[in-house]
Design a protein around this motif. Structure first.
Motif, short mmCIF file in Angstrom:
data_model
loop_
_atom_site.label_atom_id
_atom_site.label_comp_id
_atom_site.label_asym_id
_atom_site.label_seq_id
_atom_site.Cartn_x
_atom_site.Cartn_y
_atom_site.Cartn_z
N VAL A 16 10.54 -24.49 38.46
CA VAL A 16 10.57 -23.34 37.54
C VAL A 16 10.47 -23.81 36.09
O VAL A 16 9.74 -23.21 35.28
CB VAL A 16 11.85 -22.51 37.75
CG1 VAL A 16 11.99 -21.45 36.67
CG2 VAL A 16 11.83 -21.85 39.13
N GLU A 19 6.91 -24.74 35.26
CA GLU A 19 6.08 -23.55 35.03
C GLU A 19 6.33 -22.97 33.64
O GLU A 19 5.39 -22.57 32.94
CB GLU A 19 6.37 -22.50 36.10
CG GLU A 19 5.91 -22.91 37.50
CD GLU A 19 6.40 -21.94 38.56
OE1 GLU A 19 7.17 -21.00 38.21
OE2 GLU A 19 6.04 -22.12 39.74
N LEU A 20 7.60 -22.94 33.26
CA LEU A 20 7.94 -22.43 31.93
C LEU A 20 7.33 -23.29 30.82
O LEU A 20 6.84 -22.78 29.81
CB LEU A 20 9.46 -22.36 31.75
CG LEU A 20 10.16 -21.07 32.15
CD1 LEU A 20 11.66 -21.23 31.98
CD2 LEU A 20 9.67 -19.89 31.34
N GLU A 23 3.78 -22.53 30.02
CA GLU A 23 3.60 -21.31 29.23
C GLU A 23 4.19 -21.45 27.83
O GLU A 23 3.68 -20.86 26.88
CB GLU A 23 4.24 -20.12 29.94
CG GLU A 23 3.60 -19.81 31.29
CD GLU A 23 4.30 -18.67 32.00
OE1 GLU A 23 4.71 -17.71 31.31
OE2 GLU A 23 4.46 -18.75 33.24
N GLU A 195 14.87 -15.88 30.95
CA GLU A 195 13.59 -15.92 31.65
C GLU A 195 13.62 -16.97 32.76
O GLU A 195 13.12 -16.74 33.87
CB GLU A 195 12.46 -16.23 30.66
CG GLU A 195 11.08 -16.34 31.29
CD GLU A 195 10.61 -15.06 31.94
OE1 GLU A 195 9.74 -15.14 32.84
OE2 GLU A 195 11.10 -13.96 31.56
N PHE A 196 14.20 -18.11 32.46
CA PHE A 196 14.35 -19.17 33.45
C PHE A 196 15.15 -18.67 34.66
O PHE A 196 14.75 -18.86 35.82
CB PHE A 196 15.04 -20.37 32.80
CG PHE A 196 15.61 -21.37 33.75
CD1 PHE A 196 14.79 -22.21 34.49
CD2 PHE A 196 17.00 -21.47 33.92
CE1 PHE A 196 15.33 -23.14 35.37
CE2 PHE A 196 17.53 -22.40 34.80
CZ PHE A 196 16.70 -23.23 35.53
N LYS A 198 15.66 -15.60 35.64
CA LYS A 198 14.93 -14.54 36.34
C LYS A 198 13.94 -15.16 37.33
O LYS A 198 13.80 -14.69 38.46
CB LYS A 198 14.18 -13.66 35.35
CG LYS A 198 13.48 -12.47 35.99
CD LYS A 198 12.80 -11.58 34.96
CE LYS A 198 11.52 -12.22 34.46
NZ LYS A 198 10.74 -11.28 33.60
N ARG A 199 13.30 -16.23 36.92
CA ARG A 199 12.33 -16.89 37.80
C ARG A 199 13.02 -17.63 38.94
O ARG A 199 12.51 -17.66 40.07
CB ARG A 199 11.45 -17.83 36.99
CG ARG A 199 10.62 -17.09 35.93
CD ARG A 199 9.62 -18.01 35.26
NE ARG A 199 8.95 -17.32 34.15
CZ ARG A 199 7.80 -17.71 33.64
NH1 ARG A 199 7.17 -18.78 34.12
NH2 ARG A 199 7.26 -17.05 32.64
N ARG A 201 15.85 -16.77 40.31
CA ARG A 201 16.28 -15.72 41.24
C ARG A 201 15.12 -15.24 42.11
O ARG A 201 15.28 -15.02 43.31
CB ARG A 201 16.88 -14.54 40.47
CG ARG A 201 17.27 -13.35 41.34
CD ARG A 201 17.93 -12.25 40.54
NE ARG A 201 19.28 -12.63 40.16
CZ ARG A 201 20.33 -12.47 40.96
NH1 ARG A 201 20.19 -11.96 42.16
NH2 ARG A 201 21.53 -12.82 40.54
N SER A 202 13.94 -15.09 41.52
CA SER A 202 12.80 -14.61 42.27
C SER A 202 12.40 -15.60 43.37
O SER A 202 11.94 -15.20 44.44
CB SER A 202 11.60 -14.36 41.34
OG SER A 202 11.08 -15.57 40.85
N VAL A 203 12.59 -16.89 43.12
CA VAL A 203 12.25 -17.91 44.10
C VAL A 203 13.29 -17.95 45.23
O VAL A 203 12.96 -17.99 46.42
CB VAL A 203 12.14 -19.32 43.46
CG1 VAL A 203 11.97 -20.38 44.53
CG2 VAL A 203 10.97 -19.36 42.48
#
Length: 206
Positions: A16, A19-20, A23, A195-196, A198-199, A201-203
């Protein structure tokens, strides 16, 4: 981003963050791996932004200025080589542990869990903070491992092997724990940390 974690989700967190960074190239990140006590202390002292640990309601009540956010529920399991006689069992009872070489991850919850069997003649081969060592012991059928079920789902070194199976404990040894993250309420969370998380959690959750 300064994060401290136990080994299980390390690969997910690094992925994660990577990926951050693609961006947001200016983001700087540090990831530390250590014990639950170490992680809590670092968050309390403000040395890391977020900690990822296994915890219970006891921690939530004890550390009032820490905010805990659960990601998943989990429980203790016995990991055994697929050729072990224990692999055929539906549930593990305490008597089944007698005479079994056991390797343990060095974690306070695992140690507390094992105290429930303190009257048994245990054969603790060794304890370690190295997940690869645990995987090797399982794959070679050298020992069984007692640990958290979600560690075998989130840790890359453990989840990719099909040489062992997980068996639940029979009552009263089926005990649940929470895995999630926490932060210091006094410090709050920056936009990039939110943001970190949130990502992450999504994983893990989604």
């Amino acid at each position: 981003i300064k994060v401290a974690t136990y080994p299980g989700p390390m690969e997910i967190l690094v992925r994660v963050i990577t990926e951050l960074k693609r961006e947001y190239p200016n983001v700087k990140a540090s990831v530390y791996e250590n014990s639950t006590e170490f992680i809590i202390d670092r968050v309390l002292e403000g040395e890391v932004d977020v900690g990822f640990i296994t915890y219970t309601e006891k921690e939530e009540k004890r550390y009032r200025n820490l905010v805990f956010k659960k990601l998943v529920d989990g429980h203790m399991v016995a990991a055994v080589n697929k050729h072990s006689p224990l692999a055929k069992e539906t549930l593990i009872t305490q008597d089944m542990l007698i005479g079994q070489p056991i390797v343990l991850y060095n974690d306070k919850y695992i140690q507390e869990f094992m105290k429930g069997f303190s009257s048994l003649p245990f054969d603790i081969l060794f304890t370690t903070n190295n997940v690869d060592t645990i995987r090797l012991a399982l794959e070679t059928n050298t020992a069984i491992n007692i640990g958290f079920d979600y560690a075998f789902r989130t840790d890359a070194g453990l989840s990719r092997s099909d040489e062992y199976v997980l068996v639940n404990f029979a009552p009263p040894y089926y005990k649940t724990y929470s895995f999630g993250y926490f932060y210091n309420a006094n410090n709050g969370l920056s936009r990039v940390i939110r943001e970190f998380l949130k990502r992450v959690r999504s994983v893990i959750v989604d």
